[in-house]
Design a protein around this motif. Structure first.
Motif, PDB file in Angstrom:
ATOM      1  N   GLY A  69       4.378 -16.751  -3.186  1.00 38.06           N
ATOM      2  CA  GLY A  69       4.964 -16.525  -1.872  1.00 38.06           C
ATOM      3  C   GLY A  69       3.898 -16.114  -0.870  1.00 38.06           C
ATOM      4  O   GLY A  69       2.693 -16.273  -1.101  1.00 38.06           O
ATOM      5  N   PRO A  70       4.335 -15.624   0.237  1.00 36.61           N
ATOM      6  CA  PRO A  70       3.364 -15.178   1.246  1.00 36.61           C
ATOM      7  C   PRO A  70       2.583 -13.967   0.754  1.00 36.61           C
ATOM      8  O   PRO A  70       2.972 -13.283  -0.198  1.00 36.61           O
ATOM      9  CB  PRO A  70       4.253 -14.837   2.439  1.00 36.61           C
ATOM     10  CG  PRO A  70       5.582 -14.517   1.845  1.00 36.61           C
ATOM     11  CD  PRO A  70       5.718 -15.420   0.645  1.00 36.61           C
ATOM     12  N   ARG A  71       1.482 -13.679   1.441  1.00 37.81           N
ATOM     13  CA  ARG A  71       0.653 -12.541   1.084  1.00 37.81           C
ATOM     14  C   ARG A  71       1.419 -11.239   1.363  1.00 37.81           C
ATOM     15  O   ARG A  71       2.070 -11.086   2.383  1.00 37.81           O
ATOM     16  CB  ARG A  71      -0.645 -12.566   1.884  1.00 37.81           C
ATOM     17  CG  ARG A  71      -1.507 -13.792   1.597  1.00 37.81           C
ATOM     18  CD  ARG A  71      -2.805 -13.730   2.380  1.00 37.81           C
ATOM     19  NE  ARG A  71      -3.566 -12.507   2.051  1.00 37.81           N
ATOM     20  CZ  ARG A  71      -4.701 -12.187   2.645  1.00 37.81           C
ATOM     21  NH1 ARG A  71      -5.195 -12.965   3.617  1.00 37.81           N
ATOM     22  NH2 ARG A  71      -5.342 -11.085   2.295  1.00 37.81           N
ATOM     23  N   LEU A  72       1.295 -10.351   0.420  1.00 36.81           N
ATOM     24  CA  LEU A  72       2.002  -9.080   0.536  1.00 36.81           C
ATOM     25  C   LEU A  72       1.102  -8.042   1.206  1.00 36.81           C
ATOM     26  O   LEU A  72      -0.093  -7.956   0.914  1.00 36.81           O
ATOM     27  CB  LEU A  72       2.425  -8.580  -0.852  1.00 36.81           C
ATOM     28  CG  LEU A  72       3.329  -9.544  -1.630  1.00 36.81           C
ATOM     29  CD1 LEU A  72       3.596  -9.007  -3.033  1.00 36.81           C
ATOM     30  CD2 LEU A  72       4.648  -9.760  -0.894  1.00 36.81           C
ATOM     31  N   SER A  73       1.680  -7.237   2.096  1.00 40.32           N
ATOM     32  CA  SER A  73       0.936  -6.238   2.867  1.00 40.32           C
ATOM     33  C   SER A  73       1.191  -4.850   2.288  1.00 40.32           C
ATOM     34  O   SER A  73       2.351  -4.428   2.142  1.00 40.32           O
ATOM     35  CB  SER A  73       1.351  -6.267   4.345  1.00 40.32           C
ATOM     36  OG  SER A  73       0.782  -5.179   5.042  1.00 40.32           O
ATOM     37  N   VAL A  74       0.100  -4.163   1.933  1.00 39.76           N
ATOM     38  CA  VAL A  74       0.229  -2.797   1.430  1.00 39.76           C
ATOM     39  C   VAL A  74       0.776  -1.878   2.515  1.00 39.76           C
ATOM     40  O   VAL A  74       1.621  -1.009   2.261  1.00 39.76           O
ATOM     41  CB  VAL A  74      -1.138  -2.296   0.919  1.00 39.76           C
ATOM     42  CG1 VAL A  74      -1.041  -0.821   0.501  1.00 39.76           C
ATOM     43  CG2 VAL A  74      -1.609  -3.141  -0.256  1.00 39.76           C
ATOM     44  N   ARG A  75       0.327  -2.082   3.773  1.00 40.38           N
ATOM     45  CA  ARG A  75       0.800  -1.240   4.877  1.00 40.38           C
ATOM     46  C   ARG A  75       2.306  -1.397   5.109  1.00 40.38           C
ATOM     47  O   ARG A  75       3.002  -0.446   5.429  1.00 40.38           O
ATOM     48  CB  ARG A  75       0.026  -1.582   6.149  1.00 40.38           C
ATOM     49  CG  ARG A  75      -1.405  -1.086   6.139  1.00 40.38           C
ATOM     50  CD  ARG A  75      -1.455   0.432   6.158  1.00 40.38           C
ATOM     51  NE  ARG A  75      -2.809   0.935   6.011  1.00 40.38           N
ATOM     52  CZ  ARG A  75      -3.125   2.214   5.948  1.00 40.38           C
ATOM     53  NH1 ARG A  75      -2.149   3.114   5.990  1.00 40.38           N
ATOM     54  NH2 ARG A  75      -4.368   2.599   5.816  1.00 40.38           N
ATOM     55  N   ALA A  76       2.770  -2.640   4.940  1.00 41.82           N
ATOM     56  CA  ALA A  76       4.200  -2.864   5.135  1.00 41.82           C
ATOM     57  C   ALA A  76       5.011  -2.114   4.082  1.00 41.82           C
ATOM     58  O   ALA A  76       6.052  -1.508   4.381  1.00 41.82           O
ATOM     59  CB  ALA A  76       4.511  -4.358   5.086  1.00 41.82           C
ATOM     60  N   PHE A  77       4.539  -2.118   2.835  1.00 43.47           N
ATOM     61  CA  PHE A  77       5.246  -1.383   1.787  1.00 43.47           C
ATOM     62  C   PHE A  77       5.130   0.133   2.001  1.00 43.47           C
ATOM     63  O   PHE A  77       6.048   0.887   1.663  1.00 43.47           O
ATOM     64  CB  PHE A  77       4.696  -1.774   0.406  1.00 43.47           C
ATOM     65  CG  PHE A  77       5.281  -3.057  -0.119  1.00 43.47           C
ATOM     66  CD1 PHE A  77       6.494  -3.049  -0.801  1.00 43.47           C
ATOM     67  CD2 PHE A  77       4.639  -4.268   0.064  1.00 43.47           C
ATOM     68  CE1 PHE A  77       7.036  -4.218  -1.295  1.00 43.47           C
ATOM     69  CE2 PHE A  77       5.175  -5.438  -0.420  1.00 43.47           C
ATOM     70  CZ  PHE A  77       6.384  -5.427  -1.096  1.00 43.47           C
ATOM     71  N   MET A  78       4.002   0.579   2.562  1.00 45.76           N
ATOM     72  CA  MET A  78       3.862   2.005   2.862  1.00 45.76           C
ATOM     73  C   MET A  78       4.904   2.442   3.892  1.00 45.76           C
ATOM     74  O   MET A  78       5.557   3.481   3.743  1.00 45.76           O
ATOM     75  CB  MET A  78       2.447   2.304   3.386  1.00 45.76           C
ATOM     76  CG  MET A  78       1.351   2.165   2.327  1.00 45.76           C
ATOM     77  SD  MET A  78      -0.333   2.270   2.997  1.00 45.76           S
ATOM     78  CE  MET A  78      -0.334   3.929   3.648  1.00 45.76           C
ATOM     79  N   SER A  79       5.077   1.612   4.921  1.00 46.08           N
ATOM     80  CA  SER A  79       6.086   1.930   5.932  1.00 46.08           C
ATOM     81  C   SER A  79       7.487   1.894   5.339  1.00 46.08           C
ATOM     82  O   SER A  79       8.353   2.711   5.683  1.00 46.08           O
ATOM     83  CB  SER A  79       5.984   0.948   7.100  1.00 46.08           C
ATOM     84  OG  SER A  79       4.702   1.002   7.704  1.00 46.08           O
ATOM     85  N   GLN A  80       7.717   0.967   4.436  1.00 43.19           N
ATOM     86  CA  GLN A  80       9.036   0.868   3.814  1.00 43.19           C
ATOM     87  C   GLN A  80       9.342   2.107   2.978  1.00 43.19           C
ATOM     88  O   GLN A  80      10.461   2.639   3.009  1.00 43.19           O
ATOM     89  CB  GLN A  80       9.097  -0.396   2.947  1.00 43.19           C
ATOM     90  CG  GLN A  80      10.432  -0.595   2.230  1.00 43.19           C
ATOM     91  CD  GLN A  80      10.428  -1.850   1.361  1.00 43.19           C
ATOM     92  OE1 GLN A  80       9.507  -2.674   1.450  1.00 43.19           O
ATOM     93  NE2 GLN A  80      11.417  -1.995   0.526  1.00 43.19           N
ATOM     94  N   ILE A  81       8.347   2.587   2.234  1.00 41.56           N
ATOM     95  CA  ILE A  81       8.561   3.785   1.409  1.00 41.56           C
ATOM     96  C   ILE A  81       8.831   4.996   2.297  1.00 41.56           C
ATOM     97  O   ILE A  81       9.720   5.816   2.015  1.00 41.56           O
ATOM     98  CB  ILE A  81       7.337   4.019   0.508  1.00 41.56           C
ATOM     99  CG1 ILE A  81       7.217   2.884  -0.529  1.00 41.56           C
ATOM    100  CG2 ILE A  81       7.437   5.376  -0.194  1.00 41.56           C
ATOM    101  CD1 ILE A  81       5.959   2.969  -1.368  1.00 41.56           C
ATOM    102  N   LEU A  82       8.096   5.120   3.396  1.00 48.82           N
ATOM    103  CA  LEU A  82       8.308   6.251   4.311  1.00 48.82           C
ATOM    104  C   LEU A  82       9.704   6.205   4.931  1.00 48.82           C
ATOM    105  O   LEU A  82      10.348   7.243   5.108  1.00 48.82           O
ATOM    106  CB  LEU A  82       7.233   6.265   5.403  1.00 48.82           C
ATOM    107  CG  LEU A  82       5.811   6.611   4.955  1.00 48.82           C
ATOM    108  CD1 LEU A  82       4.838   6.522   6.125  1.00 48.82           C
ATOM    109  CD2 LEU A  82       5.753   8.003   4.336  1.00 48.82           C
ATOM    110  N   ARG A  83      10.189   4.997   5.250  1.00 47.45           N
ATOM    111  CA  ARG A  83      11.538   4.897   5.821  1.00 47.45           C
ATOM    112  C   ARG A  83      12.587   5.297   4.796  1.00 47.45           C
ATOM    113  O   ARG A  83      13.586   5.948   5.128  1.00 47.45           O
ATOM    114  CB  ARG A  83      11.785   3.467   6.323  1.00 47.45           C
ATOM    115  CG  ARG A  83      11.053   3.142   7.629  1.00 47.45           C
ATOM    116  CD  ARG A  83      11.599   1.866   8.247  1.00 47.45           C
ATOM    117  NE  ARG A  83      11.435   0.720   7.353  1.00 47.45           N
ATOM    118  CZ  ARG A  83      10.361  -0.086   7.368  1.00 47.45           C
ATOM    119  NH1 ARG A  83       9.371   0.156   8.225  1.00 47.45           N
ATOM    120  NH2 ARG A  83      10.276  -1.102   6.541  1.00 47.45           N
ATOM    121  N   GLN A  84      12.363   4.924   3.544  1.00 42.16           N
ATOM    122  CA  GLN A  84      13.323   5.302   2.506  1.00 42.16           C
ATOM    123  C   GLN A  84      13.354   6.833   2.305  1.00 42.16           C
ATOM    124  O   GLN A  84      14.433   7.420   2.142  1.00 42.16           O
ATOM    125  CB  GLN A  84      12.978   4.611   1.183  1.00 42.16           C
ATOM    126  CG  GLN A  84      13.127   3.095   1.228  1.00 42.16           C
ATOM    127  CD  GLN A  84      12.762   2.458  -0.096  1.00 42.16           C
ATOM    128  OE1 GLN A  84      12.652   3.137  -1.103  1.00 42.16           O
ATOM    129  NE2 GLN A  84      12.561   1.150  -0.092  1.00 42.16           N
TER     130      GLN A  84
END
Length: 277
Positions: free
Chosen positions: A193-208
């Protein structure tokens, strides 16, 4: 001193008994007299001692008697310690000069003028020295820190919540290994799939975590999304922990690992507070 039955005066007392004659083998070291003069703090101190000891009027000093006694003390040490007696000899010369001026007829600048007392300057110096000495003794009698008393000191430990057990690298690795095993059980095929972004997952964890502050370690991962997403999500979790944005806690040994917001995120609001699992 107590007189003897024959009328002689005792020179000293030895073990409570009067001593009327000095022992023939009595030895007085040469330094003994020097130590006596060293007890005074200078010529003025010795001169003031002689005056006060005999209750002389300091404003009307009998120069002949005081000078004779003063020279007697100085002569005792002059042969043994010339350096110590130097400043005392200077005062002795001043006393002799004053005594000589008292023997001469008074000199007046005019017939009506009053003759100046040669002892006036010496009296002024003695009075000033006595005032300073008495003031120093009063200051020395005051309680001093480190000599008469000490400041009380006590350490008070601030009461706070008990620290949670820290997470060891082996326990974190064991939790990660369990996620990998779960991911392999549900993985059927691999799709690029597309390239995965570590920063995007960091933001997702913080939102959770912002919504509930605490989350169980496994709840932040979705093994069904594949191994690649799982790895990037875990790297994002480690990066947040390294930057201090989240904390990994554990209630006790071998208990489930929980993830919570760190103190520096600015996302810890009262509305989202919760109790520690």
């Amino acid at each position: 001193m107590n007189p003897s039955p024959s009328g002689a005066t005792a020179l000293a007392r030895l073990y409570g008994e009067p001593l009327f004659e000095l022992p023939p083998d009595l030895y007085i070291p040469p330094e003994a007299l020097a130590v006596f003069l060293e007890a005074f703090e200078g010529p003025l101190d010795l001169l003031l001692y002689l005056i006060r000891k005999q209750h002389f009027n300091i404003l009307d000093i009998p120069m002949a008697q005081v000078t004779r006694q003063y020279l007697g003390y100085v002569e005792q040490v002059r042969a043994h310690n010339l350096e110590l007696a130097g400043e005392y000899l200077l005062m002795a010369a001043l006393l002799i000069e004053i005594k000589s001026r008292l023997l001469l007829p008074p000199q007046r600048s005019s017939p009506e003028a009053e003759a100046q007392d040669p002892r006036a300057e010496l009296v002024r110096r003695l009075l000033e020295y006595e005032q300073i000495k008495q003031a120093a003794q009063k200051i020395d009698q005051l309680p001093q820190l480190g000599r008469d008393f000490w400041l009380a000191q006590a350490a008070v430990l601030a009461a706070g919540p008990a620290p949670l057990p820290s997470i060891s690298p082996s326990e974190l690795a064991q939790a990660w290994s369990g996620l990998l095993q779960r991911a392999q059980l549900v993985q059927h095929h691999r799709i690029d799939g597309p390239r995965l972004s570590v920063r995007a997952f960091m933001s997702q964890i913080l939102r959770q975590l912002q919504r509930r502050r605490f989350a169980e370690f496994g709840e932040l991962f979705q093994p069904e999304q594949g191994l690649a997403v799982l790895i990037v999500n875990f790297i994002a979790l480690l990066e947040l922990a390294r930057e201090g944005l989240i904390e990994l806690t554990q209630a006790s040994a071998y208990a489930p690992i929980y993830v919570r917001l760190g103190p520096g995120t600015g996302l810890d609001t009262p509305d989202n507070s919760a109790h520690t699992p």
